[in-house]
Design a protein around this motif. Sequence first.
Motif, PDB file in Angstrom:
ATOM      1  N   LEU A 182       2.499   5.748  -2.525  1.00  0.00           N
ATOM      2  CA  LEU A 182       3.672   5.566  -1.673  1.00  0.00           C
ATOM      3  C   LEU A 182       4.273   4.174  -1.857  1.00  0.00           C
ATOM      4  O   LEU A 182       5.489   4.027  -2.056  1.00  0.00           O
ATOM      5  CB  LEU A 182       3.273   5.787  -0.207  1.00  0.00           C
ATOM      6  N   VAL A 183       3.439   3.145  -1.801  1.00  0.00           N
ATOM      7  CA  VAL A 183       3.928   1.774  -1.918  1.00  0.00           C
ATOM      8  C   VAL A 183       4.492   1.518  -3.311  1.00  0.00           C
ATOM      9  O   VAL A 183       5.556   0.893  -3.461  1.00  0.00           O
ATOM     10  CB  VAL A 183       2.797   0.781  -1.587  1.00  0.00           C
ATOM     11  N   ALA A 184       3.805   2.013  -4.343  1.00  0.00           N
ATOM     12  CA  ALA A 184       4.295   1.805  -5.709  1.00  0.00           C
ATOM     13  C   ALA A 184       5.627   2.518  -5.934  1.00  0.00           C
ATOM     14  O   ALA A 184       6.539   1.971  -6.570  1.00  0.00           O
ATOM     15  CB  ALA A 184       3.249   2.302  -6.702  1.00  0.00           C
ATOM     16  N   TRP A 185       5.737   3.723  -5.432  1.00  0.00           N
ATOM     17  CA  TRP A 185       6.977   4.509  -5.606  1.00  0.00           C
ATOM     18  C   TRP A 185       8.156   3.846  -4.915  1.00  0.00           C
ATOM     19  O   TRP A 185       9.226   3.646  -5.511  1.00  0.00           O
ATOM     20  CB  TRP A 185       6.747   5.914  -5.062  1.00  0.00           C
ATOM     21  N   LEU A 186       7.990   3.463  -3.644  1.00  0.00           N
ATOM     22  CA  LEU A 186       9.090   2.848  -2.915  1.00  0.00           C
ATOM     23  C   LEU A 186       9.422   1.458  -3.458  1.00  0.00           C
ATOM     24  O   LEU A 186      10.591   1.053  -3.463  1.00  0.00           O
ATOM     25  CB  LEU A 186       8.746   2.771  -1.427  1.00  0.00           C
ATOM     26  N   SER A 187       8.420   0.712  -3.926  1.00  0.00           N
ATOM     27  CA  SER A 187       8.688  -0.593  -4.533  1.00  0.00           C
ATOM     28  C   SER A 187       9.544  -0.449  -5.784  1.00  0.00           C
ATOM     29  O   SER A 187      10.476  -1.231  -6.021  1.00  0.00           O
ATOM     30  CB  SER A 187       7.367  -1.292  -4.879  1.00  0.00           C
ATOM     31  N   LYS A 188       9.251   0.565  -6.573  1.00  0.00           N
ATOM     32  CA  LYS A 188      10.033   0.802  -7.785  1.00  0.00           C
ATOM     33  C   LYS A 188      11.459   1.200  -7.451  1.00  0.00           C
ATOM     34  O   LYS A 188      12.411   0.731  -8.082  1.00  0.00           O
ATOM     35  CB  LYS A 188       9.352   1.885  -8.622  1.00  0.00           C
ATOM     36  N   ARG A 189      11.631   2.058  -6.463  1.00  0.00           N
ATOM     37  CA  ARG A 189      12.973   2.509  -6.110  1.00  0.00           C
ATOM     38  C   ARG A 189      13.803   1.390  -5.486  1.00  0.00           C
ATOM     39  O   ARG A 189      15.007   1.294  -5.717  1.00  0.00           O
ATOM     40  CB  ARG A 189      12.897   3.699  -5.147  1.00  0.00           C
ATOM     41  N   GLY A 208       2.701   7.658   6.950  1.00  0.00           N
ATOM     42  CA  GLY A 208       3.229   7.767   5.589  1.00  0.00           C
ATOM     43  C   GLY A 208       4.604   7.135   5.519  1.00  0.00           C
ATOM     44  O   GLY A 208       4.954   6.280   6.350  1.00  0.00           O
ATOM     45  N   GLY A 209       5.388   7.552   4.553  1.00  0.00           N
ATOM     46  CA  GLY A 209       6.715   6.964   4.392  1.00  0.00           C
ATOM     47  C   GLY A 209       7.644   7.881   3.635  1.00  0.00           C
ATOM     48  O   GLY A 209       7.255   8.938   3.129  1.00  0.00           O
ATOM     49  N   ARG A 210       8.905   7.436   3.533  1.00  0.00           N
ATOM     50  CA  ARG A 210       9.918   8.207   2.826  1.00  0.00           C
ATOM     51  C   ARG A 210      10.987   7.277   2.276  1.00  0.00           C
ATOM     52  O   ARG A 210      11.128   6.125   2.700  1.00  0.00           O
ATOM     53  CB  ARG A 210      10.554   9.246   3.730  1.00  0.00           C
ATOM     54  N   LEU A 211      11.743   7.813   1.311  1.00  0.00           N
ATOM     55  CA  LEU A 211      12.886   7.102   0.730  1.00  0.00           C
ATOM     56  C   LEU A 211      14.152   7.543   1.449  1.00  0.00           C
ATOM     57  O   LEU A 211      14.358   8.733   1.694  1.00  0.00           O
ATOM     58  CB  LEU A 211      12.996   7.424  -0.763  1.00  0.00           C
ATOM     59  N   LEU A 212      15.026   6.566   1.786  1.00  0.00           N
ATOM     60  CA  LEU A 212      16.259   6.844   2.502  1.00  0.00           C
ATOM     61  C   LEU A 212      17.431   6.141   1.821  1.00  0.00           C
ATOM     62  O   LEU A 212      17.238   5.127   1.142  1.00  0.00           O
ATOM     63  CB  LEU A 212      16.162   6.356   3.957  1.00  0.00           C
ATOM     64  N   THR A 216      23.626  -0.545   0.853  1.00  0.00           N
ATOM     65  CA  THR A 216      23.689  -1.316  -0.389  1.00  0.00           C
ATOM     66  C   THR A 216      22.704  -0.823  -1.431  1.00  0.00           C
ATOM     67  O   THR A 216      22.514  -1.475  -2.453  1.00  0.00           O
ATOM     68  CB  THR A 216      23.408  -2.796  -0.089  1.00  0.00           C
ATOM     69  N   GLY A 217      22.065   0.303  -1.188  1.00  0.00           N
ATOM     70  CA  GLY A 217      21.100   0.838  -2.136  1.00  0.00           C
ATOM     71  C   GLY A 217      20.009   1.600  -1.411  1.00  0.00           C
ATOM     72  O   GLY A 217      20.132   1.904  -0.222  1.00  0.00           O
ATOM     73  N   PRO A 218      18.909   1.904  -2.097  1.00  0.00           N
ATOM     74  CA  PRO A 218      17.829   2.661  -1.453  1.00  0.00           C
ATOM     75  C   PRO A 218      17.172   1.853  -0.340  1.00  0.00           C
ATOM     76  O   PRO A 218      17.166   0.620  -0.342  1.00  0.00           O
ATOM     77  CB  PRO A 218      16.850   2.925  -2.608  1.00  0.00           C
ATOM     78  N   ALA A 219      16.614   2.569   0.605  1.00  0.00           N
ATOM     79  CA  ALA A 219      15.859   1.964   1.703  1.00  0.00           C
ATOM     80  C   ALA A 219      14.569   2.753   1.886  1.00  0.00           C
ATOM     81  O   ALA A 219      14.457   3.903   1.459  1.00  0.00           O
ATOM     82  CB  ALA A 219      16.675   1.958   2.988  1.00  0.00           C
ATOM     83  N   ALA A 220      13.593   2.107   2.518  1.00  0.00           N
ATOM     84  CA  ALA A 220      12.290   2.737   2.749  1.00  0.00           C
ATOM     85  C   ALA A 220      11.999   2.772   4.243  1.00  0.00           C
ATOM     86  O   ALA A 220      12.425   1.890   4.995  1.00  0.00           O
ATOM     87  CB  ALA A 220      11.191   1.977   2.012  1.00  0.00           C
TER      88      ALA A 220
END
Length: 295
Positions: A182-189, A208-212, A216-220
């Motif tokens: 989760l952390v690696a995926w959101l850090s990359k995005r 857990g978490g999600r991408l939003l 100005t770009g992606p948020a977590a």
Amino acid sequence: MKHEDLGQEREGSPPDEDLSMLGAFVDGELPPGRRDALQARLAADPQAAARVAAYRAQKAALQALCESAQVAGERAAPDNATAALDAAPAVLVLRPREPWWWRAGMAAAWVAVGAGFAVAVSALVPRLAPAHAPEFVADATPPATRIETPEAFARRADVAYAVYSPEQRHPVEVGAADEAHLVAWLSKRLGKPLSVPSLAEYGYALVGGRLLPGNTGPAAQFMYENDAGERLTLYVGSSGADRDAVRLLRDGNRRTFYWSNDGTGYALSGPQTEPKLREIAFDVCGALGGKPGQW
């Protein structure tokens, strides 16, 4: 076609006087004797009978067209013009259709005009946008150059909390069991290293978490939950400010503490029934590199 073929086709066609007689028969202009003789001939001449049938169908169609045009004219004409309209002969006007190349050229011209109009409007929109509607201008700018106010950032976080915190079956995209992924995926995005602070001392565990999407770009969004089922969310995204002090946003029964540090915005959202939410927000801010004590 050869000349002899033309000769044969002409030989198979009825003479002009026969055509005239058939036309007069259809119009009811033949004398009784000739009419009876022609009727006897039609009984034995299928070709002539078919021609008479075609003449009659053509005449009926023309009469129907003329009558419909006359009725339409009578409805549109005033009462004092009805007599003149009845006296006027019915005329059927046939207009030649434009060739295909002319229609294609006109279509291309209209496409060019529409494209030019769109370019002109897109160039004028920033100039015509009123000064009291900055959000209209902001939407027309590229994402990389948009500047979001801290309050707008906090409202995005508050809305995300209101939408996902009540979810029971799908509150997150990636669960806490796969925290490293989760952390690696959101850090990359998001294009920056992220970390998930622990809230165990306050009785909250990571769900857990999600991408939003952000302005100005992606948020977590990271979600936490305690034994009573109450949830907190940590919203992370890009910020136009290098450093902002911790502030509070109130919306109904929700509370959001937000701040920024090193170009990254953070917002901790939770219910107003959590008396320690401010304390938790300051601890999370310090754990993520902020220095709330200096603000």
